[in-house]
Design a protein around this motif. Structure first.
Motif, mmCIF file in Angstrom:
data_model
loop_
_atom_site.group_PDB
_atom_site.id
_atom_site.type_symbol
_atom_site.label_atom_id
_atom_site.label_comp_id
_atom_site.label_asym_id
_atom_site.label_seq_id
_atom_site.Cartn_x
_atom_site.Cartn_y
_atom_site.Cartn_z
ATOM 1 N N TYR A 392 40.097 46.313 40.598
ATOM 2 C CA TYR A 392 40.705 46.559 41.901
ATOM 3 C C TYR A 392 42.043 45.843 41.981
ATOM 4 C CZ TYR A 392 35.981 47.917 43.436
ATOM 5 O OH TYR A 392 34.777 48.530 43.557
ATOM 6 N N SER A 393 42.961 46.428 42.690
ATOM 7 C CA SER A 393 44.219 45.750 42.991
ATOM 8 C C SER A 393 44.057 44.968 44.293
ATOM 9 C CB SER A 393 45.343 46.775 43.158
ATOM 10 O OG SER A 393 45.122 47.567 44.320
ATOM 11 N N ALA A 394 45.009 44.086 44.555
ATOM 12 C CA ALA A 394 44.997 43.353 45.822
ATOM 13 C C ALA A 394 45.040 44.329 46.997
ATOM 14 C CB ALA A 394 46.184 42.392 45.877
ATOM 15 N N GLU A 395 45.783 45.412 46.843
ATOM 16 C CA GLU A 395 45.892 46.407 47.926
ATOM 17 C C GLU A 395 44.555 47.099 48.176
ATOM 18 O OE1 GLU A 395 48.121 46.043 45.404
ATOM 19 O OE2 GLU A 395 49.517 45.000 46.765
ATOM 20 N N ASP A 396 43.810 47.392 47.093
ATOM 21 C CA ASP A 396 42.477 47.992 47.233
ATOM 22 C C ASP A 396 41.562 47.096 48.070
ATOM 23 O OD1 ASP A 396 43.098 50.187 45.613
ATOM 24 O OD2 ASP A 396 42.416 49.190 43.785
ATOM 25 N N VAL A 397 41.589 45.806 47.738
ATOM 26 C CA VAL A 397 40.684 44.861 48.401
ATOM 27 C C VAL A 397 41.096 44.659 49.855
ATOM 28 C CG1 VAL A 397 39.788 42.507 48.356
ATOM 29 C CG2 VAL A 397 40.154 43.739 46.211
ATOM 30 N N LYS A 398 42.390 44.527 50.104
ATOM 31 C CA LYS A 398 42.858 44.373 51.490
ATOM 32 C C LYS A 398 42.473 45.580 52.334
ATOM 33 C CE LYS A 398 46.840 41.378 50.551
ATOM 34 N NZ LYS A 398 48.314 41.257 50.575
ATOM 35 N N ALA A 399 42.593 46.764 51.752
ATOM 36 C CA ALA A 399 42.240 47.983 52.487
ATOM 37 C C ALA A 399 40.743 48.029 52.777
ATOM 38 C CB ALA A 399 42.667 49.207 51.685
ATOM 39 N N ALA A 400 39.927 47.659 51.792
ATOM 40 C CA ALA A 400 38.474 47.685 51.983
ATOM 41 C C ALA A 400 38.036 46.677 53.038
ATOM 42 C CB ALA A 400 37.783 47.395 50.655
ATOM 43 N N PHE A 401 38.611 45.488 53.013
ATOM 44 C CA PHE A 401 38.271 44.442 53.989
ATOM 45 C C PHE A 401 38.985 44.650 55.323
ATOM 46 C CE2 PHE A 401 36.464 42.403 50.371
ATOM 47 C CZ PHE A 401 35.628 41.394 50.819
#
Length: 452
Positions: A392-401
């Protein structure tokens, strides 16, 4: 009795092996890798295999039982030999049930709080001098092992919903046939086994139906999903709901108020207050009054890695917690923030379970870190490699959270540098994981940040 363990190094497995050894059984075992503290604890009792690996010659027709751990594969050579010889094969929950058929069985289920509720019950029963056996998922102060099997009339079992063994795909808590069953709440988990929320909830319906005639169901009536399930499930057992007790927080200490008396606690958070009420109702069924229960629970310090205080000074504290699912993460952050509202909270969660790394599940974490002033997520890049997942990228994780404030790390060295740079003044650091943060030494980190 001659019993052989396949995958003896597991947390529950090695504790069961020790318990049976203490009971006088002839115990042997195998595993392809045994980590600490399992290795040292098995060695203490002469149960550590001389060599790691699988050895079919250890499986002989005169074995009374083979106990199969979840870590073993269905093509394990020792398992295949046992099947060929017709030796009786048990999962560890199966064998716990076999050893407790004639006992009163208390089984603690739920998506969160199982270990804490079980630990609280054990603490109070020990405090009151009761005889009991147990299976619990954490090391507890005052208890040498996580499993005990004697001639006691009662057994208290932490019963989770994960599968029993590679060849027994029933959830563990279905096997124990509770006389007193507890459900602390329902929040979707184990997506690799229960791909839909509905299939997950179904396991709790089945659990309720396994409670024995004339038994008790103790459940958290603050949980909307659980309330619906209990109301819709036809059963003859007595239903005993629980809610928060009356309480107050003063100077960072949580107190329960009952019958004009104040009981000062060592634990805190609404989730722990709910856990206490579940434990109180269980103990009431076992003959312990509410006053005696609250007097005993004041000395309960918590189970290992359940809001465990690593260290503190006058202006800061560092905690570690087992939280890894969205509901546990949210409850743990809320507990620390409400206990210390004037302090900044840095919350760090490591994701490494199959569920948490599944793209279809990751969005379940949305909003779960809202109450943390500084939310941090760590996924060890080696975990992606081991599980053959696309990182996952940082953007993926920020979007999920659903949280743009979130700071993301995939390298343990970078996470450690960040944590060491924190000025921990008028702040709390909460480290949450069912793993080990890529090998970061939390005690060394604690000493550096708190100047100990």
């Amino acid at each position: 009795m001659r019993v052989h363990f396949i995958a003896i190094g597991g947390s529950a497995m090695h504790n069961l092996a020790i318990a049976l050894h203490k009971k006088g059984f002839n115990v042997t075992g195998s595993d392809d890798h045994i980590f600490e503290p399992s290795a040292s604890r098995l060695a203490k009792y002469g149960l550590l295999p001389q060599q790691e690996g699988w050895y079919p010659e250890k499986i002989t027709a005169d074995l009374d039982a083979v106990i199969l751990g979840m870590h073993a594969r269905i093509d394990n050579p020792e398992l295949l030999k046992a099947q060929d010889l017709g030796v009786k094969i048990y999962s560890y929950p199966d064998y716990i049930y076999e050893q407790s058929r004639n006992k009163l069985r208390v089984v603690i289920g739920g998506s969160h709080g199982k270990t804490s509720i079980t630990s609280m019950i054990l603490h109070v029963l020990q405090h009151k001098g009761k005889q009991f056996d147990y299976l619990v998922g954490a090391q507890l102060e005052g208890f040498e092992t996580m499993v005990q099997l004697t001639d006691a009339p009662v057994i208290v079992i932490e019963g989770d919903e994960y599968l029993a063994s590679p060849i027994d795909l029933r959830p563990k808590f279905h096997i124990y046939k509770a006389d007193i069953g507890v459900i602390s709440g329902i929040a979707w988990d184990h997506i690799n086994v229960f791909p839909t929320f509905e299939s997950y909830v179904e396991q709790f319906r089945i659990f309720i139906e396994t409670i024995q005639p004339g038994g008790k169901l103790i459940y958290c009536s603050a949980d909307e999903e659980l309330n619906k399930l209990v109301a819709a499930t036809e059963t003859s057992v007595d239903k005993l709901p629980y809610l928060l007790p009356q309480y107050a927080v003063e100077n960072g200490i949580t107190n329960i108020i009952f019958d004009d008396n104040i009981y000062k606690l060592n634990v805190f958070g609404q989730h722990n207050l709910m856990n206490i009420e579940a434990a109180r109702l269980v103990c009431e069924q076992l003959g312990i009054t509410t006053t005696d229960f609250y007097n005993a629970i004041t000395s309960f310090k918590g189970a290992a890695r359940r809001l465990e205080l690593l260290g503190k000074n006058d202006t800061a504290s560092i905690y570690k917690d087992f939280a890894h699912s969205p509901s546990k993460l949210k409850a743990t952050i809320e507990a620390v923030k409400k206990q210390f509202p004037e302090r900044q909270l840095i919350g760090c969660i490591e994701l490494h379970t199959f569920s948490s790394l599944n793209k279809d599940f990751l969005s379940e974490y949305a909003g779960s870190m809202q109450l943390a002033d500084v939310p941090v997520v760590f996924i060890d890049k080696k975990t992606f490699e081991q599980k053959r997942l696309e990182p996952y990228s940082a953007e993926d994780v920020k979007a999920a959270f659903a949280d743009n404030r979130l700071i993301f790390f995939s390298d343990p060295a970078e996470l450690l540098r960040y944590l060491e740079s924190i000025k921990l003044e008028n702040s709390n650091l909460l480290m949450m994981s069912s793993g080990n943060f890529g090998g970061i030494d939390l005690n060394m980190l604690k000493n550096k940040l708190l100047f100990l």
